[in-house]
Write a protein that holds these residues in place. Structure first.
Motif, PDB file in Angstrom:
ATOM      1  N   TRP A   1     -15.310   0.651  -1.499  1.00 17.42           N
ATOM      2  CA  TRP A   1     -13.944   1.068  -1.204  1.00 17.42           C
ATOM      3  C   TRP A   1     -13.149  -0.147  -0.722  1.00 17.42           C
ATOM      4  CZ3 TRP A   1     -12.426   6.016  -2.241  1.00 17.42           C
ATOM      5  CH2 TRP A   1     -13.429   6.977  -2.371  1.00 17.42           C
ATOM      6  N   ASP A   2     -11.899  -0.233  -1.157  1.00 23.21           N
ATOM      7  CA  ASP A   2     -11.003  -1.285  -0.703  1.00 23.21           C
ATOM      8  C   ASP A   2      -9.838  -0.651   0.047  1.00 23.21           C
ATOM      9  OD1 ASP A   2     -12.562  -3.180  -1.970  1.00 23.21           O
ATOM     10  OD2 ASP A   2     -11.356  -3.147  -3.809  1.00 23.21           O
ATOM     11  N   VAL A   3      -9.502  -1.230   1.191  1.00 24.11           N
ATOM     12  CA  VAL A   3      -8.332  -0.811   1.968  1.00 24.11           C
ATOM     13  C   VAL A   3      -7.377  -1.994   2.013  1.00 24.11           C
ATOM     14  CG1 VAL A   3      -7.492   0.035   4.177  1.00 24.11           C
ATOM     15  CG2 VAL A   3      -9.748   0.734   3.363  1.00 24.11           C
ATOM     16  N   GLY A   4      -6.189  -1.820   1.490  1.00 19.59           N
ATOM     17  CA  GLY A   4      -5.269  -2.958   1.419  1.00 19.59           C
ATOM     18  C   GLY A   4      -3.822  -2.532   1.417  1.00 19.59           C
ATOM     19  N   GLY A   5      -2.956  -3.528   1.335  1.00 17.47           N
ATOM     20  CA  GLY A   5      -1.530  -3.236   1.311  1.00 17.47           C
ATOM     21  C   GLY A   5      -0.732  -4.417   0.795  1.00 17.47           C
ATOM     22  N   ASN A   6       0.446  -4.101   0.236  1.00 22.06           N
ATOM     23  CA  ASN A   6       1.364  -5.138  -0.236  1.00 22.06           C
ATOM     24  C   ASN A   6       2.777  -4.570  -0.222  1.00 22.06           C
ATOM     25  OD1 ASN A   6       1.433  -3.456  -2.523  1.00 22.06           O
ATOM     26  ND2 ASN A   6      -0.138  -4.670  -3.568  1.00 22.06           N
ATOM     27  N   GLU A   7       3.702  -5.224  -0.927  1.00 25.91           N
ATOM     28  CA  GLU A   7       5.086  -4.764  -0.899  1.00 25.91           C
ATOM     29  C   GLU A   7       5.272  -3.421  -1.607  1.00 25.91           C
ATOM     30  OE1 GLU A   7       4.547  -6.342  -4.881  1.00 25.91           O
ATOM     31  OE2 GLU A   7       3.899  -6.980  -2.885  1.00 25.91           O
ATOM     32  N   ALA A   8       4.298  -3.016  -2.401  1.00 26.89           N
ATOM     33  CA  ALA A   8       4.417  -1.758  -3.151  1.00 26.89           C
ATOM     34  C   ALA A   8       3.899  -0.568  -2.354  1.00 26.89           C
ATOM     35  CB  ALA A   8       3.664  -1.855  -4.475  1.00 26.89           C
ATOM     36  N   ASN A   9       2.757  -0.725  -1.688  1.00 32.56           N
ATOM     37  CA  ASN A   9       2.167   0.390  -0.960  1.00 32.56           C
ATOM     38  C   ASN A   9       0.958  -0.053  -0.149  1.00 32.56           C
ATOM     39  OD1 ASN A   9      -0.223   0.552  -2.878  1.00 32.56           O
ATOM     40  ND2 ASN A   9       1.437   1.093  -4.276  1.00 32.56           N
ATOM     41  N   PHE A  10       0.589   0.813   0.799  1.00 38.14           N
ATOM     42  CA  PHE A  10      -0.714   0.732   1.459  1.00 38.14           C
ATOM     43  C   PHE A  10      -1.632   1.657   0.675  1.00 38.14           C
ATOM     44  CE2 PHE A  10      -3.723   2.942   4.199  1.00 38.14           C
ATOM     45  CZ  PHE A  10      -4.420   1.890   4.769  1.00 38.14           C
ATOM     46  N   PHE A  11      -2.872   1.246   0.420  1.00 35.05           N
ATOM     47  CA  PHE A  11      -3.705   2.047  -0.477  1.00 35.05           C
ATOM     48  C   PHE A  11      -5.162   2.034  -0.052  1.00 35.05           C
ATOM     49  CE2 PHE A  11      -3.592  -2.272  -2.131  1.00 35.05           C
ATOM     50  CZ  PHE A  11      -4.934  -2.548  -2.347  1.00 35.05           C
ATOM     51  N   ILE A  12      -5.872   3.036  -0.523  1.00 33.29           N
ATOM     52  CA  ILE A  12      -7.333   3.067  -0.479  1.00 33.29           C
ATOM     53  C   ILE A  12      -7.799   3.165  -1.930  1.00 33.29           C
ATOM     54  CG2 ILE A  12      -9.387   4.331   0.262  1.00 33.29           C
ATOM     55  CD1 ILE A  12      -7.834   5.285   2.677  1.00 33.29           C
ATOM     56  N   ARG A  13      -8.612   2.216  -2.352  1.00 32.46           N
ATOM     57  CA  ARG A  13      -9.024   2.142  -3.753  1.00 32.46           C
ATOM     58  C   ARG A  13     -10.515   2.426  -3.894  1.00 32.46           C
ATOM     59  NH1 ARG A  13      -7.012  -3.043  -5.940  1.00 32.46           N
ATOM     60  NH2 ARG A  13      -8.581  -3.975  -4.577  1.00 32.46           N
ATOM     61  N   ASP A  14     -10.855   3.305  -4.832  1.00 32.21           N
ATOM     62  CA  ASP A  14     -12.238   3.551  -5.227  1.00 32.21           C
ATOM     63  C   ASP A  14     -12.575   2.522  -6.307  1.00 32.21           C
ATOM     64  OD1 ASP A  14     -14.647   4.414  -6.224  1.00 32.21           O
ATOM     65  OD2 ASP A  14     -13.982   6.429  -6.744  1.00 32.21           O
ATOM     66  N   SER A  15     -13.172   1.406  -5.879  1.00 32.09           N
ATOM     67  CA  SER A  15     -13.384   0.304  -6.816  1.00 32.09           C
ATOM     68  C   SER A  15     -14.399   0.649  -7.894  1.00 32.09           C
ATOM     69  CB  SER A  15     -13.837  -0.945  -6.050  1.00 32.09           C
ATOM     70  OG  SER A  15     -12.808  -1.399  -5.193  1.00 32.09           O
ATOM     71  N   ASN A  16     -15.377   1.505  -7.583  1.00 26.42           N
ATOM     72  CA  ASN A  16     -16.372   1.869  -8.588  1.00 26.42           C
ATOM     73  C   ASN A  16     -15.741   2.563  -9.788  1.00 26.42           C
ATOM     74  OD1 ASN A  16     -17.957   1.279  -6.228  1.00 26.42           O
ATOM     75  ND2 ASN A  16     -19.677   2.300  -7.189  1.00 26.42           N
ATOM     76  N   ASN A  17     -14.737   3.387  -9.512  1.00 26.70           N
ATOM     77  CA  ASN A  17     -14.126   4.182 -10.578  1.00 26.70           C
ATOM     78  C   ASN A  17     -12.717   3.721 -10.919  1.00 26.70           C
ATOM     79  OD1 ASN A  17     -16.280   6.340 -10.848  1.00 26.70           O
ATOM     80  ND2 ASN A  17     -15.804   6.522  -8.667  1.00 26.70           N
ATOM     81  N   ALA A  18     -12.299   2.587 -10.345  1.00 28.72           N
ATOM     82  CA  ALA A  18     -10.965   2.024 -10.629  1.00 28.72           C
ATOM     83  C   ALA A  18      -9.872   3.069 -10.407  1.00 28.72           C
ATOM     84  CB  ALA A  18     -10.910   1.480 -12.053  1.00 28.72           C
ATOM     85  N   LYS A  19      -9.939   3.790  -9.273  1.00 30.56           N
ATOM     86  CA  LYS A  19      -8.948   4.804  -8.923  1.00 30.56           C
ATOM     87  C   LYS A  19      -8.342   4.468  -7.559  1.00 30.56           C
ATOM     88  CE  LYS A  19     -10.162   7.471 -12.453  1.00 30.56           C
ATOM     89  NZ  LYS A  19      -9.278   7.710 -13.617  1.00 30.56           N
ATOM     90  N   ILE A  20      -7.091   4.872  -7.370  1.00 29.00           N
ATOM     91  CA  ILE A  20      -6.419   4.728  -6.081  1.00 29.00           C
ATOM     92  C   ILE A  20      -5.985   6.125  -5.641  1.00 29.00           C
ATOM     93  CG2 ILE A  20      -4.534   3.646  -4.804  1.00 29.00           C
ATOM     94  CD1 ILE A  20      -4.545   1.384  -6.772  1.00 29.00           C
TER      95      ILE A  20
END
Length: 349
Positions: A148-167
């Motif tokens: 799992w990736d937890v991150g943020g940028n100018e577009a949004n704060f997100f939690i990403r399921d990296s195994n399945n390439a889903k946010i």
């Protein structure tokens, strides 16, 4: 003198404290006249190691050995600064050559910065594009791998399921206070700081798929993608806006005929009125007051009315009147026939 007439240098053992008024150079490449600059201790050779050997012999005292390692000793190896657990055979800390300033920074308040020398919070991550943290579960403990990736940028704060390439989770910048609130009792508020129901929504809701309920107010109600609504009773609001009551015999019990007298009494007791709803005072309506209608067509709480109940009363009264009209028509036809016979007899005399 040793073999071949070369001088033999023995280890020097100093049985007392040693104080060096100056810098200390250690290593096979330290030279006479070494320019130390600001260095107090300089280690200088092609394999730099500082080994900490704890000689504690009792099991009740810690005795683990540690080593500071500078760079690999093999040709083509890596450049780094590392701390090794000599007894454990692990390297818990390593800094690779070229790491930028502020890669890890701990300020006087105990705040830790990654990529910043001015951490504002206990943990502060700074990078030019999409700062993020990765939570990776490998298979070393027998569980399936998941990242799992937890991150943020100018577009949004997100939690990403990296195994399945889903946010599956995003928050856009500028989202208002209390956009999503999870209360201590498990209630969810959307725009509500203190939700009073399992789901408490302030504002309109839009559903692009089916919505069905299993408990509470929405028990057995399904919102279909085509815009129709179906209840567990079979009643339906069509896509054209028509309400269709459930009326199959399979859904009913205690069926009995409505008598003419019952229907007539109910109809006579109903008071049609003009009115306007308080929420829309400009639009006038015709109807009945739920608290005033006779019991035959009243709901249990007397807060609403079922159109089909009133239609049933009207239908039964209309049927009775139709039957009465037919009887009267038949009697009138019979009277007309008799009058015509009498007129004929009089004319024949």
């Amino acid at each position: 003198m040793g073999a071949y007439g070369l001088p033999c240098l023995a280890d020097q053992v100093i049985q007392d404290d040693s104080v060096i008024k100056g810098s200390l150079g250690v290593g096979v490449d330290a030279s006479n006249g070494e320019n130390f600059g600001y260095d107090t201790i300089r280690l200088k050779e092609n394999n730099l190691r500082i080994n900490f050997v704890d000689t504690s012999s009792s099991s009740s005292f810690p005795g683990n050995d540690w080593q500071i390692v500078i760079n690999d000793s093999s040709n083509g190896g890596s450049n780094y600064f590392a701390i090794e657990d000599s007894d454990g055979g692990t390297t818990p800390f390593k800094v690779m050559a070229g790491a930028p300033t502020g890669s890890i920074h701990v300020n006087s308040s105990g705040h830790v910065g990654f990529g910043t020398v001015s951490p504002a919070l206990k943990l502060h991550v700074k990078v030019g594009d999409t700062p993020a943290l990765r939570l990776e579960q490998d298979q070393s403990s027998g569980f399936s791998a998941q990242t799992w990736d937890v991150g943020g940028n100018e577009a949004n704060f997100f939690i990403r399921d990296s195994n399945n390439a889903k946010i599956p989770f995003k928050i856009n910048p500028g989202a208002p206070n209390n956009t999503l609130v999870l209360a201590a009792d498990g209630r969810v508020g959307l725009g509500k700081n203190l939700p009073t129901a399992a789901l408490d929504v302030v504002g309109d809701g839009v559903f692009s798929g089916n919505v069905s309920g299993a408990a509470g107010t929405f028990t057995g109600i399904t919102f279909n993608e085509d815009g129709s609504i179906v209840s567990a009773t079979g009643a339906t609001l069509s896509i054209g806006g028509s309400w269709i009551d459930a009326s199959s015999a399979e859904l009913k019990q205690d069926i009995s005929d409505l008598s003419e007298a019952e229907a007539l009494r109910a109809l006579q007791a109903m008071r049609p009125v003009h009115f306007a709803y308080k929420t829309d005072p400009q639009e006038r309506k015709l109807g009945f007051i739920a608290e005033e209608v006779p019991d035959l067509v009243a709901t249990n709480d007397r807060k609403g009315l079922s159109p089909m109940d009133i239609v049933g009363v009207l239908t039964r009264v209309a049927q009775a009147q139709e039957a009465r009209i037919k009887r009267q028509d038949s009697e009138l036809d019979h009277l007309i026939s008799r009058i015509e016979d009498l007129e004929k007899q009089l004319n024949d005399q």
